[in-house]
Design a protein around this motif. Structure first.
Motif, PDB file in Angstrom:
ATOM      1  N   ARG A   1      12.769 -21.876  -3.085  1.00 41.28           N
ATOM      2  CA  ARG A   1      13.751 -22.780  -2.482  1.00 41.28           C
ATOM      3  C   ARG A   1      13.088 -23.998  -1.839  1.00 41.28           C
ATOM      4  O   ARG A   1      13.782 -24.903  -1.361  1.00 41.28           O
ATOM      5  CB  ARG A   1      14.571 -22.038  -1.419  1.00 41.28           C
ATOM      6  CG  ARG A   1      15.392 -20.880  -1.947  1.00 41.28           C
ATOM      7  CD  ARG A   1      15.951 -20.036  -0.817  1.00 41.28           C
ATOM      8  NE  ARG A   1      14.879 -19.404  -0.051  1.00 41.28           N
ATOM      9  CZ  ARG A   1      15.071 -18.608   0.996  1.00 41.28           C
ATOM     10  NH1 ARG A   1      16.298 -18.354   1.409  1.00 41.28           N
ATOM     11  NH2 ARG A   1      14.043 -18.066   1.632  1.00 41.28           N
ATOM     12  N   ALA A   2      11.760 -24.034  -1.828  1.00 40.74           N
ATOM     13  CA  ALA A   2      11.047 -25.060  -1.071  1.00 40.74           C
ATOM     14  C   ALA A   2      11.125 -26.444  -1.697  1.00 40.74           C
ATOM     15  O   ALA A   2      10.748 -27.424  -1.072  1.00 40.74           O
ATOM     16  CB  ALA A   2       9.590 -24.647  -0.896  1.00 40.74           C
ATOM     17  N   GLY A   3      11.584 -26.546  -2.921  1.00 36.46           N
ATOM     18  CA  GLY A   3      11.626 -27.835  -3.590  1.00 36.46           C
ATOM     19  C   GLY A   3      10.554 -27.922  -4.658  1.00 36.46           C
ATOM     20  O   GLY A   3       9.454 -27.376  -4.506  1.00 36.46           O
ATOM     21  N   GLN A   4      10.868 -28.627  -5.745  1.00 41.49           N
ATOM     22  CA  GLN A   4       9.992 -28.660  -6.909  1.00 41.49           C
ATOM     23  C   GLN A   4       8.603 -29.190  -6.574  1.00 41.49           C
ATOM     24  O   GLN A   4       7.595 -28.618  -6.994  1.00 41.49           O
ATOM     25  CB  GLN A   4      10.630 -29.522  -7.999  1.00 41.49           C
ATOM     26  CG  GLN A   4       9.831 -29.609  -9.283  1.00 41.49           C
ATOM     27  CD  GLN A   4      10.542 -30.436 -10.347  1.00 41.49           C
ATOM     28  OE1 GLN A   4      11.755 -30.639 -10.279  1.00 41.49           O
ATOM     29  NE2 GLN A   4       9.789 -30.933 -11.307  1.00 41.49           N
ATOM     30  N   ARG A   5       8.521 -30.271  -5.832  1.00 43.58           N
ATOM     31  CA  ARG A   5       7.218 -30.874  -5.531  1.00 43.58           C
ATOM     32  C   ARG A   5       6.375 -29.950  -4.659  1.00 43.58           C
ATOM     33  O   ARG A   5       5.170 -29.804  -4.876  1.00 43.58           O
ATOM     34  CB  ARG A   5       7.411 -32.219  -4.843  1.00 43.58           C
ATOM     35  CG  ARG A   5       7.952 -33.315  -5.752  1.00 43.58           C
ATOM     36  CD  ARG A   5       7.992 -34.645  -5.037  1.00 43.58           C
ATOM     37  NE  ARG A   5       8.469 -35.717  -5.900  1.00 43.58           N
ATOM     38  CZ  ARG A   5       8.604 -36.980  -5.516  1.00 43.58           C
ATOM     39  NH1 ARG A   5       8.270 -37.340  -4.274  1.00 43.58           N
ATOM     40  NH2 ARG A   5       9.044 -37.901  -6.356  1.00 43.58           N
ATOM     41  N   THR A   6       7.018 -29.351  -3.657  1.00 39.14           N
ATOM     42  CA  THR A   6       6.281 -28.461  -2.755  1.00 39.14           C
ATOM     43  C   THR A   6       5.750 -27.245  -3.498  1.00 39.14           C
ATOM     44  O   THR A   6       4.580 -26.860  -3.339  1.00 39.14           O
ATOM     45  CB  THR A   6       7.188 -28.014  -1.598  1.00 39.14           C
ATOM     46  OG1 THR A   6       7.613 -29.158  -0.860  1.00 39.14           O
ATOM     47  CG2 THR A   6       6.459 -27.051  -0.671  1.00 39.14           C
ATOM     48  N   VAL A   7       6.604 -26.630  -4.313  1.00 39.63           N
ATOM     49  CA  VAL A   7       6.193 -25.446  -5.069  1.00 39.63           C
ATOM     50  C   VAL A   7       5.066 -25.795  -6.029  1.00 39.63           C
ATOM     51  O   VAL A   7       4.074 -25.061  -6.147  1.00 39.63           O
ATOM     52  CB  VAL A   7       7.394 -24.840  -5.821  1.00 39.63           C
ATOM     53  CG1 VAL A   7       6.932 -23.727  -6.763  1.00 39.63           C
ATOM     54  CG2 VAL A   7       8.431 -24.297  -4.845  1.00 39.63           C
ATOM     55  N   ALA A   8       5.199 -26.930  -6.724  1.00 35.08           N
ATOM     56  CA  ALA A   8       4.160 -27.333  -7.678  1.00 35.08           C
ATOM     57  C   ALA A   8       2.838 -27.605  -6.967  1.00 35.08           C
ATOM     58  O   ALA A   8       1.764 -27.252  -7.473  1.00 35.08           O
ATOM     59  CB  ALA A   8       4.610 -28.564  -8.456  1.00 35.08           C
ATOM     60  N   ALA A   9       2.897 -28.234  -5.792  1.00 39.19           N
ATOM     61  CA  ALA A   9       1.671 -28.522  -5.047  1.00 39.19           C
ATOM     62  C   ALA A   9       0.988 -27.231  -4.603  1.00 39.19           C
ATOM     63  O   ALA A   9      -0.236 -27.102  -4.700  1.00 39.19           O
ATOM     64  CB  ALA A   9       1.997 -29.400  -3.833  1.00 39.19           C
ATOM     65  N   GLU A  10       1.778 -26.271  -4.124  1.00 42.87           N
ATOM     66  CA  GLU A  10       1.197 -25.006  -3.680  1.00 42.87           C
ATOM     67  C   GLU A  10       0.602 -24.244  -4.862  1.00 42.87           C
ATOM     68  O   GLU A  10      -0.493 -23.682  -4.760  1.00 42.87           O
ATOM     69  CB  GLU A  10       2.259 -24.174  -2.966  1.00 42.87           C
ATOM     70  CG  GLU A  10       2.704 -24.772  -1.641  1.00 42.87           C
ATOM     71  CD  GLU A  10       3.797 -23.957  -0.974  1.00 42.87           C
ATOM     72  OE1 GLU A  10       4.303 -23.008  -1.609  1.00 42.87           O
ATOM     73  OE2 GLU A  10       4.138 -24.270   0.180  1.00 42.87           O
ATOM     74  N   ALA A  11       1.316 -24.214  -5.977  1.00 39.82           N
ATOM     75  CA  ALA A  11       0.794 -23.534  -7.163  1.00 39.82           C
ATOM     76  C   ALA A  11      -0.461 -24.232  -7.668  1.00 39.82           C
ATOM     77  O   ALA A  11      -1.435 -23.576  -8.080  1.00 39.82           O
ATOM     78  CB  ALA A  11       1.854 -23.488  -8.252  1.00 39.82           C
TER      79      ALA A  11
END
Length: 211
Positions: free
Chosen positions: A190-200
């Motif tokens: 739920r964190a948002g596409q950019r946030t999830v992609a950055a963490e991954a």
């Protein structure tokens, strides 16, 4: 065989969206049996996946036995393994779900063939798992309140909230049991596409790719 990570999560968690972004940013090599990734290179895999969802699974117990249905998934799992084996060594590899989600869903939906499951479990294991976590109610909204579901994504003959929520809720502990002992990173989908992609991306960047 090069080292690889596996991306897991419930239906509609955003795995394909994340994998596309990571691929476009050159953060990883993607291995998946979804149409967007397989494209024209492997038409047999595309057709098999599509026909399995649309024709085979809905008629299990009628024209197809559970054992036959599970056996028809074996080329798809082998395809994922083969693509990892062919991957380049200098970029992290991420496999969409690998065999874990197929195995768990089959078991939960009554498609059990232990010989095939044992064969899948004997395949090389990933270096770690990235799990996109998403509550069933959010996934239900992303599925447009059931209108985007296929028969393999819910209990019961007709898509509905109760059948969807029950399957998705049962999948999480079953998947965790299958991947027990592997390094695990859980991300909030739920964190948002950019946030999830950055963490991954940070997870993958810290991975030492096996020679």
């Amino acid at each position: 065989m090069t080292g690889f990570w596996t991306l897991l999560g419930p239906d509609f968690a955003g795995k394909s969206t994340l994998l596309r972004q990571l691929r476009d940013e050159r953060a990883c090599q993607v291995v998946s049996y979804d149409d967007w990734c397989v494209a024209e290179r492997f038409p047999a895999i595309r057709r098999l996946r599509r026909e399995w969802v649309l024709d085979v699974y809905p008629r299990v117990g009628q024209e197809y036995s559970p054992a036959a249905a599970v056996a028809m998934l074996r080329p798809i799992v082998r395809h994922l393994h083969d693509q990892v084996a062919r991957a380049e060594d200098d970029v992290p590899v991420v496999v969409d779900s690998y065999y874990y989600k197929l195995l768990v869903k089959c078991r939960l939906l009554g498609l059990v063939h232990e010989r095939t499951f044992a064969e899948w479990r004997a395949l090389p294991q990933p270096e770690g798992v990235i799990y996109l976590d998403l509550p069933p109610e959010v996934a239900w909204a992303r599925a447009q309140w059931g209108s985007r579901l296929n028969a393999f994504e819910h209990y019961g003959p007709v898509p509905g909230w109760e059948g969807f929520a029950e399957l998705q809720s049962r999948m999480r502990p079953a998947i965790m049991e299958e991947i027990a002992g592997l390094p695990l990173v859980v991300l909030d989908a739920r964190a948002g596409q950019r946030t999830v992609a950055a963490e991954a991306g940070r997870v993958l960047a810290s991975t030492v790719v096996a020679p």
